[in-house]
Each structure stands twice: as C-alpha cells, then as structure tokens.
Design an enzyme around this catalytic site. Sequence first.
Site, PDB file in Angstrom:
ATOM      1  N   TRP A   1       0.829  -1.204   0.000  1.00 22.84           N
ATOM      2  CA  TRP A   1       0.000   0.000   0.000  1.00 22.84           C
ATOM      3  C   TRP A   1       0.863   1.253   0.000  1.00 22.84           C
ATOM      4  O   TRP A   1       0.538   2.249  -0.639  1.00 22.84           O
ATOM      5  CB  TRP A   1      -0.912   0.000   1.232  1.00 22.84           C
ATOM      6  CG  TRP A   1      -1.838   1.194   1.284  1.00 22.84           C
ATOM      7  CD1 TRP A   1      -3.062   1.311   0.719  1.00 22.84           C
ATOM      8  CD2 TRP A   1      -1.604   2.430   1.983  1.00 22.84           C
ATOM      9  NE1 TRP A   1      -3.616   2.548   0.999  1.00 22.84           N
ATOM     10  CE2 TRP A   1      -2.734   3.252   1.774  1.00 22.84           C
ATOM     11  CE3 TRP A   1      -0.546   2.927   2.752  1.00 22.84           C
ATOM     12  CZ2 TRP A   1      -2.833   4.538   2.313  1.00 22.84           C
ATOM     13  CZ3 TRP A   1      -0.651   4.203   3.288  1.00 22.84           C
ATOM     14  CH2 TRP A   1      -1.780   4.982   3.065  1.00 22.84           C
ATOM     15  N   HIS A   2       1.988   1.190   0.696  1.00 24.25           N
ATOM     16  CA  HIS A   2       2.846   2.367   0.787  1.00 24.25           C
ATOM     17  C   HIS A   2       3.659   2.607  -0.469  1.00 24.25           C
ATOM     18  O   HIS A   2       4.082   3.743  -0.708  1.00 24.25           O
ATOM     19  CB  HIS A   2       3.781   2.235   1.991  1.00 24.25           C
ATOM     20  CG  HIS A   2       3.116   2.571   3.291  1.00 24.25           C
ATOM     21  ND1 HIS A   2       2.443   1.632   4.047  1.00 24.25           N
ATOM     22  CD2 HIS A   2       2.988   3.742   3.958  1.00 24.25           C
ATOM     23  CE1 HIS A   2       1.955   2.215   5.135  1.00 24.25           C
ATOM     24  NE2 HIS A   2       2.259   3.484   5.101  1.00 24.25           N
ATOM     25  N   GLY A   3       3.891   1.592  -1.259  1.00 20.01           N
ATOM     26  CA  GLY A   3       4.668   1.832  -2.465  1.00 20.01           C
ATOM     27  C   GLY A   3       4.926   0.569  -3.252  1.00 20.01           C
ATOM     28  O   GLY A   3       4.977  -0.539  -2.707  1.00 20.01           O
TER      29      GLY A   3
ATOM     30  N   PHE B   1       3.072   8.204  -1.390  1.00 19.09           N
ATOM     31  CA  PHE B   1       2.545   6.910  -0.983  1.00 19.09           C
ATOM     32  C   PHE B   1       1.060   6.785  -1.239  1.00 19.09           C
ATOM     33  O   PHE B   1       0.526   5.716  -1.155  1.00 19.09           O
ATOM     34  CB  PHE B   1       2.845   6.662   0.494  1.00 19.09           C
ATOM     35  CG  PHE B   1       4.297   6.810   0.828  1.00 19.09           C
ATOM     36  CD1 PHE B   1       5.259   6.114   0.109  1.00 19.09           C
ATOM     37  CD2 PHE B   1       4.719   7.684   1.820  1.00 19.09           C
ATOM     38  CE1 PHE B   1       6.604   6.259   0.398  1.00 19.09           C
ATOM     39  CE2 PHE B   1       6.052   7.820   2.120  1.00 19.09           C
ATOM     40  CZ  PHE B   1       7.001   7.113   1.407  1.00 19.09           C
TER      41      PHE B   1
END
Length: 473
Positions: free
Chosen positions: A317-319, A473
């Site tokens: 989800w963050h990257g 992000f």
Amino acid sequence: MAFSSMTFLFGFLPAVLVVYFLLSARCRRGRNAVLLLFSLAFYAWGGIRLLPALLASCVLNWASALLAAPGKPHRKAAFGLTLALNIAMLGYFKYTGFLVTNLNALGASLTVPSIALPAGISFFAFQAIAYLTDVYRGDIPAERSLGRVTLFMAFFPQLLQGPILRYGAFAPSLTDRRETAADAAEGAVRFCFGLGKKVLLADALGQIANGAFSAGDRLTVSLAWLGAIAYTLQLYFDFSGYTDMAIGLGRVFGFSLPENFDYPYTARSASEFWRRWHRTLSFWFRDYVYIPLGGSRCTVHRQLLNLLAVWLLTGLWHGAAWNFVLWGLYYAALLIGERFLWGKVLERLPAALRHAYALVLVTIGWVLFRSSGLVQVGEMLSAMFGFAPGGVWSGETVYYLRQYGWEMLVAIPAAMPVKRWLQTALTERQRLGSRPAAVTLALAPKVLAVVLLGTSVVRLLSSTFRSFLYFQF
C-alpha cells in the site's frame, strides 16, 4: 497544492473561507456545495487530467452501494464486482509499472508503461472500499446523494494524506454540524502547529536524511545513524504535521476528523507503535482485511497467515517497490514474534529497555522504508552496524549537527507528549484556583501558534519548497 505553499496559505484557503462563511449557517447544502467545488478544484490543481479517476471512483461507489444495500437483489454481485473494480483501479495506476519491471527481470520484453499516479489514490480508494463494505454489511445505510458521497471522498483537508475517513462517522456532520468561533480558533491553532512541524522541523531534518542516504562511499557509522534518526523524526513531523493541519481545517468547517497519531515514539513495543502510528490505516486493515480473514479467532497457523497477508498488503500500500514489501514483512515478523515468542519476556523488562527496544526497531524499519532499493537497504544497515566505507566518524556528521542541531534538539522532546503533560499540570493548577495557570492555559497555545505561523511563512519565503513526504505513498 500542498498546505505549506504560498498558493494555499494566501490564495486557496482565504478564498474558500470567505465564500464558505458568506453563506448562512442555515444554508447547509450551499456550504456543502462550496466545500465540494473547492475540494475538486484543490485536486485538479495538481493535474486536471487526473480528476476523472477520482470522480469515476465517487460515481461508481455511490451507485454500487445503492445496489449492494441489504434487501437489494443481486447485491452480492454488485458488491463483489465493485470491490474488484476498486482494487483494479488502484492496481492499474500504482502497480502496473512495478509488475512489468519485475516480469522483464524474469525474462519478458515488455514496455514499461508511463502511468501518471493520481494523487491520494491510496487514501480515497480505501475510503471507497470502506464505504461500500459498510453499506453491504448493513452497518450504515446507502447514501442517496451523490454530492455527499463525493464530498466525503474528496474533502480537501484530508484528500491527499488522510486520515482515512469512515462514512458512518462523517455523514452526520454533512447535515447537522455547527461552525463556532471557539472551534475555528482551536482549528486554526492546530493548523499552525502542524505547519510548524512540517516547515520548521521536518524540512530541516530532511536535509540530514537526504545527505546520509546519498553519501555513498562517504557514509560513516555516525552519519548513517544520524541520517536514520533524522528520517525517523522527519517522517513523523511531516506526516503528523499534515494530519494536524487536516484536523485543524476540518474543525474550522465544523467537522471532527479522527486522530491519526498518538505519540508513536513513546511506544514500548512494535505492536504498541502500530496502535499509535497512522491509526486510521491500522484500523482499516484490521476491520476490512484481518478480521474478515479470521483475525485471531482461528488456529495459530491461520493467524500467522492472516498477519503475513495484512503486513504484505500494508507494505505494498505504501509503495510499489521491493523495499516496501521487505518493510511490511519486517513488521509482520516483529508482531508475530511479540505475540507468540518473546512478548511475555518483553513485558517483564524495565520500561526504559522496552522503549529503547521499540525505538531501535522502528528506526531500522524506517531505513527499509526510506531506501531507494534493496541495495541501499544493505548499505545503510551495514554502515549502522559498523561496516561503513567511510569509517566511524566524519566531518560531514559534524556539519549536519552544527547546521541543524537546534532542530534535532527541539524535535526529540516535540515527539514526546510534553504538550499534554504541560496542559495536565496547568489544568490541575487551574482547578486549584491558580489564575496565572488559567491565563497561561488559555493564551499560550494561541500565542505560540501565531509565532509558528509567522516563522513558518518566513522560512517558506526563504527556502526551496518541498512537498509532503506522504504524497508519494
């Protein structure tokens, strides 16, 4: 458009405030319409060609929720199809390039597409999924007004970086909220504190982090640790600063947005850290992934798989990069270990040792998070633990300490609940009848907020503008 830009502070924000409050408080629909139009304009400022993605998500989930509500025929199909479309849209924009690159590494010969990533897509996609799921479960009724659903998803204070909203908590304020002078003042103070966190602390600490992570062969043990600690503080003040600004703006308009941080660096375990850091994301994964998978009410083997799934998804989800996958699995290992292996031993240790344990592990985790790839992860961690190409100490470390020493000195106590301790002490003295304590409690935050606002504006005018870290992000 970032909150810490001249365009926002002296253009967009005054304009929306003037237009909004020119309308009567009884004209709730009109004020909602102003917020909606300005929210869409705010989003379009970063690229109007990306606005259709946000609007399509709003229309899709509004219409599908009406079809997926309890009692509707074929509601399971409507829910499943729309959930798949939400995930597909997020996957297309955010992960296509990552997937193609890795297929090419395995021998394929595909052209890596250049896809513009809509700002905030990770946040508004998760809000859409939460809204759709809550309607399908029967937790909230489906909203018949497209405008209200669109405002919920596009509300500009939290659109780009959260906190992640739930429609059930947000909806009552759409029709029954009060904008008061006291709330506006409190919101303005919160906004100024957030601006100061971002401009005066996070941006300065970012200079140290950037220098350390780009040092290459000049990297020393001291510079690696200094850079890792600086980034640990930078990310907190950058993200929590944005959250403070979002919550403050929401309060000005009569909305109560959820808190996203609870002094995470006071945690005494990795598990506690994630109960304090980016709380709305943690709650989202708990309610919409972990519990539906079975949560903790299943066999140990299944619990392990559930935790691995949640943290793998949290990393992604963050990257779209392998260091984010590694970061997610790193926390999966820590949380599994604390739950099943060393958690009881950890609880018996002195509080100071538990705090040190958590801070070291969190700092290492942020090295995984910040690094540009797995190679840099290895370089930074090796340097931190004694295998640095530049030795132990260097003049570069001294330079950064001299240049940004006061920011480091202020940042450390500012990451602790000092403000809460002072407020508690002053409140107690006020209760005992101390007039100076009452005056200080009432005026000190407002005076400090004005000082922070003025100092932040001066800093913005004299430095190169940088956007918020979490935009990527």
